[in-house]
Design an enzyme around this catalytic site. Sequence first.
Site, PDB file in Angstrom:
ATOM      1  N   TRP A 418       0.835  -1.207   0.000  1.00 45.77           N
ATOM      2  CA  TRP A 418       0.000   0.000   0.000  1.00 45.77           C
ATOM      3  C   TRP A 418       0.868   1.254   0.000  1.00 45.77           C
ATOM      4  CZ3 TRP A 418      -0.497   4.367   2.902  1.00 45.77           C
ATOM      5  CH2 TRP A 418      -1.608   5.172   2.648  1.00 45.77           C
ATOM      6  N   TYR A 422       1.110   3.866  -3.047  1.00 50.95           N
ATOM      7  CA  TYR A 422       0.640   5.239  -2.836  1.00 50.95           C
ATOM      8  C   TYR A 422       1.734   6.243  -3.200  1.00 50.95           C
ATOM      9  CZ  TYR A 422      -1.698   9.163  -0.523  1.00 50.95           C
ATOM     10  OH  TYR A 422      -2.308  10.365  -0.264  1.00 50.95           O
ATOM     11  N   ASP A 438      -6.358  -1.363  -0.248  1.00 49.05           N
ATOM     12  CA  ASP A 438      -6.908  -0.169   0.375  1.00 49.05           C
ATOM     13  C   ASP A 438      -8.382  -0.399   0.728  1.00 49.05           C
ATOM     14  OD1 ASP A 438      -6.501   2.961   0.734  1.00 49.05           O
ATOM     15  OD2 ASP A 438      -8.455   2.649  -0.200  1.00 49.05           O
TER      16      ASP A 438
END
Length: 481
Positions: A418, A422, A438
């Site tokens: 994640w 990101y 997510d």
Amino acid sequence: MSSRDARFDGVFFFAVVTTGIYCRPSCPAVTPKRANVRFHPSAAAAQRAGFRACRRCRPDAAPGSAEWNVRADLVGRAMRLIGDGVVDREGVAGLADRLGYSSRQVHRQLTDELGAGPVALARAQRAHTARVLLQTTDLPVTELAFASGFASVRQFNDTMREIYARTPSALRAQAPGTRGRAAAGIPLRLAHRGPYAAREIFDFLQRRAVPGIEETLGEPGARTYRRTLRLPYGTGVAEVREPRPAGPRRGHWLDCRLHLTDPRDLSTAVQRVRRLFDLDADPYAVDERLGADPHLAPLVAARPGLRSPGAADGEELAVRAVLGQQVTVAAAARLAGTLVAAYGKPLAAPDGGLTHVFPEPATLADATLEELGMPDSRRRALRTVATALADDRVRLDPGVDRDATERALLDLPGIGPWTAGYIRMRALGDPDVFLPGDAGARHGLTALGAPADACDAWRPWRSYALHHLWNHTPPREPKDA
């Protein structure tokens, strides 16, 4: 070109041999005869062929090609670095070194595809920067020439006459009433193409505003987003106004004002604000692709021109992504504010609610971080990321190889898919990132009745699809930075 289609502004330029002028496709002037038209893939190529910029359509101020956001090859990476001012600061050798190729190979590939090499492309950017400074500040011409990146005043004068068919003094005279503007910052219009979902991007930034380095003033529909910038030659403050709702008088730009301690940072600051607000995107291509999906079609129709916000500072974004692991958006912003107050560099003088620039990685690498009240494992992860950034094991400049950078991030203890994804989406501006782990994405897919693998059909615009899902189910969005 005949239909003056603004969707292609910045994608190509046309020049008229009988007038010696080059324009953007949407130029309002009378369409020339086809036999007199020559097409160029960049403004620099048109200038290199001896054409000067049109005074009506200002082709040098056209939004950048969305192609450079998507492409991960040598040319795409080089264009992002040139836009960030690397050639002006480090020369062609520095550009080539960052890309991992020889100077000759970089020059050859850029010339083959864009009709101009890195020096000509940087020269076109310097000329645009100089015109903006001439028409918005009272800087003396000598100081302005070097601030724009020119090596000498003579080179500056020759370039401005060649590209704009005007002396610097004449260009300044075209913008009356400029005296005193330097003290109030440099006003700019940052162009974009197509529809722009401004409310959503201002909401996104407002929810994540970090005390001390960011603030949003005003009510929705009339907000001003303000933030500090850490730049190569100094610091700055950027102010961007939320545009009024779409209407017949709504222009395709965002009003921006930059306050810089060193005017040499102008072009770099502009590019970083453009990346933050995703101003070089092609909303027509994105909406056409995503709008063809039966699950996303209603969301795309409700929010045409939705953008995928980037980052004004990749290193800052990486630190904030670690702070945002497993906590809410509000909690991540509070943690970042505590970090800024403890380790950020204070501005020379506070500017409203803006007091600091974000801490440098080297500062955080050796910090105890006890002020954050986080578990030891997350503080170690934060220091690990900061150390990797400080010693260049991980680089987050616009020209890095995205795949290699994501792998390097995943190799760091405490950095999972994640966080790495990101960072890739925002710090590296990748338009094709989806975060399957997510919670907000999962809730969005469930709310739409879409299967988990629906995102495979959304390439190469999965980052935009993710923002559609987040906007569709904002109360369920659990975390990020």
